[in-house]
Motif scaffolding. Sequence first.
Motif, PDB file in Angstrom:
ATOM      1  N   ILE A   1      70.873  47.317  46.536  1.00  0.00           N
ATOM      2  CA  ILE A   1      71.303  47.358  47.895  1.00  0.00           C
ATOM      3  C   ILE A   1      70.526  48.129  48.568  1.00  0.00           C
ATOM      4  CG2 ILE A   1      73.076  48.298  49.489  1.00  0.00           C
ATOM      5  CD1 ILE A   1      75.458  47.380  47.521  1.00  0.00           C
ATOM      6  N   LEU A   2      70.165  49.256  47.944  1.00  0.00           N
ATOM      7  CA  LEU A   2      69.230  50.435  48.779  1.00  0.00           C
ATOM      8  C   LEU A   2      67.927  49.684  48.996  1.00  0.00           C
ATOM      9  CD1 LEU A   2      68.221  53.170  49.846  1.00  0.00           C
ATOM     10  CD2 LEU A   2      67.922  53.994  47.645  1.00  0.00           C
ATOM     11  N   TYR A   3      67.430  48.757  48.120  1.00  0.00           N
ATOM     12  CA  TYR A   3      65.832  48.405  48.148  1.00  0.00           C
ATOM     13  C   TYR A   3      66.231  46.838  48.470  1.00  0.00           C
ATOM     14  CZ  TYR A   3      64.487  52.650  46.130  1.00  0.00           C
ATOM     15  OH  TYR A   3      64.419  53.978  45.897  1.00  0.00           O
ATOM     16  N   LYS A   4      67.068  46.311  49.049  1.00  0.00           N
ATOM     17  CA  LYS A   4      67.122  44.853  49.135  1.00  0.00           C
ATOM     18  C   LYS A   4      66.213  44.540  50.380  1.00  0.00           C
ATOM     19  CE  LYS A   4      70.701  43.177  51.622  1.00  0.00           C
ATOM     20  NZ  LYS A   4      72.272  43.113  52.180  1.00  0.00           N
ATOM     21  N   HIS A   5      65.604  45.325  51.289  1.00  0.00           N
ATOM     22  CA  HIS A   5      64.824  44.969  52.261  1.00  0.00           C
ATOM     23  C   HIS A   5      63.089  45.059  51.761  1.00  0.00           C
ATOM     24  CE1 HIS A   5      68.079  44.282  54.680  1.00  0.00           C
ATOM     25  NE2 HIS A   5      68.309  45.540  54.803  1.00  0.00           N
ATOM     26  N   ARG A   6      62.966  45.325  50.603  1.00  0.00           N
ATOM     27  CA  ARG A   6      61.481  45.145  49.969  1.00  0.00           C
ATOM     28  C   ARG A   6      60.707  43.982  50.356  1.00  0.00           C
ATOM     29  NH1 ARG A   6      62.450  47.709  43.906  1.00  0.00           N
ATOM     30  NH2 ARG A   6      61.903  49.641  44.448  1.00  0.00           N
ATOM     31  N   ASN A   7      59.499  44.186  50.648  1.00  0.00           N
ATOM     32  CA  ASN A   7      58.728  43.400  51.356  1.00  0.00           C
ATOM     33  C   ASN A   7      58.097  42.049  50.528  1.00  0.00           C
ATOM     34  OD1 ASN A   7      56.788  41.602  52.689  1.00  0.00           O
ATOM     35  ND2 ASN A   7      56.453  43.731  54.292  1.00  0.00           N
ATOM     36  N   ASP A   8      58.643  40.938  50.739  1.00  0.00           N
ATOM     37  CA  ASP A   8      58.204  39.940  49.557  1.00  0.00           C
ATOM     38  C   ASP A   8      56.942  39.327  50.117  1.00  0.00           C
ATOM     39  OD1 ASP A   8      60.546  39.791  47.897  1.00  0.00           O
ATOM     40  OD2 ASP A   8      61.626  38.301  48.784  1.00  0.00           O
ATOM     41  N   ALA A   9      56.691  39.297  51.273  1.00  0.00           N
ATOM     42  CA  ALA A   9      55.629  38.879  51.926  1.00  0.00           C
ATOM     43  C   ALA A   9      54.413  39.958  51.516  1.00  0.00           C
ATOM     44  CB  ALA A   9      55.414  38.967  53.485  1.00  0.00           C
ATOM     45  N   ASP A  10      54.607  41.020  51.313  1.00  0.00           N
ATOM     46  CA  ASP A  10      53.389  41.835  50.503  1.00  0.00           C
ATOM     47  C   ASP A  10      53.352  41.560  49.130  1.00  0.00           C
ATOM     48  OD1 ASP A  10      52.972  43.517  52.814  1.00  0.00           O
ATOM     49  OD2 ASP A  10      53.948  45.202  52.229  1.00  0.00           O
ATOM     50  N   ALA A  11      54.269  41.182  48.604  1.00  0.00           N
ATOM     51  CA  ALA A  11      54.372  41.183  46.920  1.00  0.00           C
ATOM     52  C   ALA A  11      53.447  39.751  46.559  1.00  0.00           C
ATOM     53  CB  ALA A  11      55.658  40.941  46.514  1.00  0.00           C
ATOM     54  N   GLN A  12      53.981  38.726  47.284  1.00  0.00           N
ATOM     55  CA  GLN A  12      53.279  37.662  47.507  1.00  0.00           C
ATOM     56  C   GLN A  12      51.678  37.720  47.947  1.00  0.00           C
ATOM     57  OE1 GLN A  12      55.570  34.713  49.597  1.00  0.00           O
ATOM     58  NE2 GLN A  12      57.370  34.988  48.228  1.00  0.00           N
ATOM     59  N   PHE A  13      51.324  38.410  48.735  1.00  0.00           N
ATOM     60  CA  PHE A  13      49.842  38.534  49.237  1.00  0.00           C
ATOM     61  C   PHE A  13      49.093  39.229  48.252  1.00  0.00           C
ATOM     62  CE2 PHE A  13      47.149  41.630  51.512  1.00  0.00           C
ATOM     63  CZ  PHE A  13      46.079  40.542  52.233  1.00  0.00           C
ATOM     64  N   PHE A  14      49.706  40.173  47.617  1.00  0.00           N
ATOM     65  CA  PHE A  14      49.098  40.832  46.588  1.00  0.00           C
ATOM     66  C   PHE A  14      48.782  39.730  45.255  1.00  0.00           C
ATOM     67  CE2 PHE A  14      49.507  44.047  42.800  1.00  0.00           C
ATOM     68  CZ  PHE A  14      48.169  44.323  42.448  1.00  0.00           C
ATOM     69  N   MET A  15      49.985  39.018  44.722  1.00  0.00           N
ATOM     70  CA  MET A  15      49.595  38.217  43.722  1.00  0.00           C
ATOM     71  C   MET A  15      48.688  37.086  44.006  1.00  0.00           C
ATOM     72  SD  MET A  15      51.747  39.435  41.254  1.00  0.00           S
ATOM     73  CE  MET A  15      50.866  40.813  42.069  1.00  0.00           C
ATOM     74  N   ARG A  16      48.696  36.535  45.179  1.00  0.00           N
ATOM     75  CA  ARG A  16      47.638  35.669  45.643  1.00  0.00           C
ATOM     76  C   ARG A  16      46.073  36.211  45.517  1.00  0.00           C
ATOM     77  NH1 ARG A  16      50.998  34.399  49.859  1.00  0.00           N
ATOM     78  NH2 ARG A  16      49.759  35.525  51.434  1.00  0.00           N
ATOM     79  N   ASN A  17      45.998  37.335  45.969  1.00  0.00           N
ATOM     80  CA  ASN A  17      44.788  38.203  46.005  1.00  0.00           C
ATOM     81  C   ASN A  17      44.261  38.546  44.655  1.00  0.00           C
ATOM     82  OD1 ASN A  17      44.339  37.970  48.842  1.00  0.00           O
ATOM     83  ND2 ASN A  17      45.335  40.346  48.919  1.00  0.00           N
ATOM     84  N   ILE A  18      45.170  39.023  43.660  1.00  0.00           N
ATOM     85  CA  ILE A  18      44.733  39.394  42.490  1.00  0.00           C
ATOM     86  C   ILE A  18      44.478  38.411  41.494  1.00  0.00           C
ATOM     87  CG2 ILE A  18      47.094  39.768  41.338  1.00  0.00           C
ATOM     88  CD1 ILE A  18      44.077  42.408  41.043  1.00  0.00           C
ATOM     89  N   THR A  19      45.381  37.404  41.532  1.00  0.00           N
ATOM     90  CA  THR A  19      45.025  36.108  40.656  1.00  0.00           C
ATOM     91  C   THR A  19      43.818  35.479  40.909  1.00  0.00           C
ATOM     92  OG1 THR A  19      46.514  35.063  42.096  1.00  0.00           O
ATOM     93  CG2 THR A  19      47.367  35.829  39.932  1.00  0.00           C
ATOM     94  N   GLN A  20      43.624  35.311  42.236  1.00  0.00           N
ATOM     95  CA  GLN A  20      42.213  34.805  42.898  1.00  0.00           C
ATOM     96  C   GLN A  20      41.039  35.703  42.554  1.00  0.00           C
ATOM     97  OE1 GLN A  20      42.490  34.106  47.096  1.00  0.00           O
ATOM     98  NE2 GLN A  20      44.025  32.547  46.786  1.00  0.00           N
ATOM     99  N   PHE A  21      41.173  36.980  42.556  1.00  0.00           N
ATOM    100  CA  PHE A  21      40.171  37.903  42.267  1.00  0.00           C
ATOM    101  C   PHE A  21      39.768  37.816  40.675  1.00  0.00           C
ATOM    102  CE2 PHE A  21      38.905  41.974  40.273  1.00  0.00           C
ATOM    103  CZ  PHE A  21      37.711  42.131  41.050  1.00  0.00           C
ATOM    104  N   LEU A  22      40.816  37.779  39.823  1.00  0.00           N
ATOM    105  CA  LEU A  22      40.797  37.794  38.415  1.00  0.00           C
ATOM    106  C   LEU A  22      40.212  36.432  37.783  1.00  0.00           C
ATOM    107  CD1 LEU A  22      43.905  39.526  37.470  1.00  0.00           C
ATOM    108  CD2 LEU A  22      41.679  40.439  37.472  1.00  0.00           C
TER     109      LEU A  22
END
Length: 241
Positions: free
Chosen positions: A18-39
Motif C-alpha cells: 500500500i505504501l509503495y503502490k504509486h511507484r513509477n512503472d514508466a521509470d522502471a520500463q524506461f530503465f529496462m529498455r535502455n539497459i537491455t539495448q545498451f547491453l
Amino acid sequence: MKTTDWFSEWFNTPYYHILYKHRNDADAQFFMRNITQFLALPKSSHIADLPCGKGRHSVYLNSLGYQVTGGDLSENSILHAKQFENDSLQFEVWDMRTPLENKYDAVFNLFTSFGYFEDDNEDITILKSIKNGLKENGVFVLDFLNVEKVKANLVKEETKTVDRIDFHINREIKNGFILKHIKFTADEKTYAFTEQVKFLTLDKMKGYFDVVGLQVKNIFGDYALNDFDPASSDRLILVAE
C-alpha cells in the motif's frame, strides 16, 4: 534474539505494498529498455530478476521478448506475480543468499534491493551466488541508490497518506545504515517497521565486487544511463561481468 530479518516481515505485509503502490512503472520500463539495448542482450537471453517483488520489472522484460525468472523472499509478492506467468516467465520464492541453481545470461538486482544485512559477508555471499549463476560472458546489473545524494538531501520526517492510512516516516543515517522508520495504525492495530539499507559508496561497492571477482564495466547515475556523479546522480548503477 531476533529470528526474522526486517525485510522478511515487512515486505510480506499488505501495508508495504500500500505504501509503495504509486511507484513509477514508466521509470522502471524506461530503465529496462535502455539497459537491455545498451547491453545488446539478444532476445534469446534468460534473465533472472532477483529479488523481483511483485514482478513489475520481470513482466516488462518478458514483454520485450526475454525469458525471465523472477525470485523473491516474499510469498505474498510471488503469489501476486504468478498470475502473469507464461511459457517464458516464471516466478518462485527465492532467498537471494542461496546459490542460484541455473545459469543466466543476465542477473538484475533492481531498485535498491541490496545491502540489507548487518554483516558484510552476507552481502558478499549474495554477489558470490550471482557470479556463480552467470553464464560465460553473462552480465550483472545492480541498481542502487546514490548514498551521497541521499545523505545531502535527507528528509528526516514526513507523513504519507495512502488508502486512508497515515504512514509516519522518520529517516536517519546511523551505524553505516540509512534507516527508515515507518509507523502507522491500520485495522485497529498499530505497526512499526524499520527499513535499513547499508550506506554503500561506489568505492565500498567496488570492494565487494573485487572480492567475488566481478569486474565493473560501466557505472551510470540514472535510468537514462548518464555518467555517475556522486553529488548529483539519483542512482548508482553498476554493470559487471
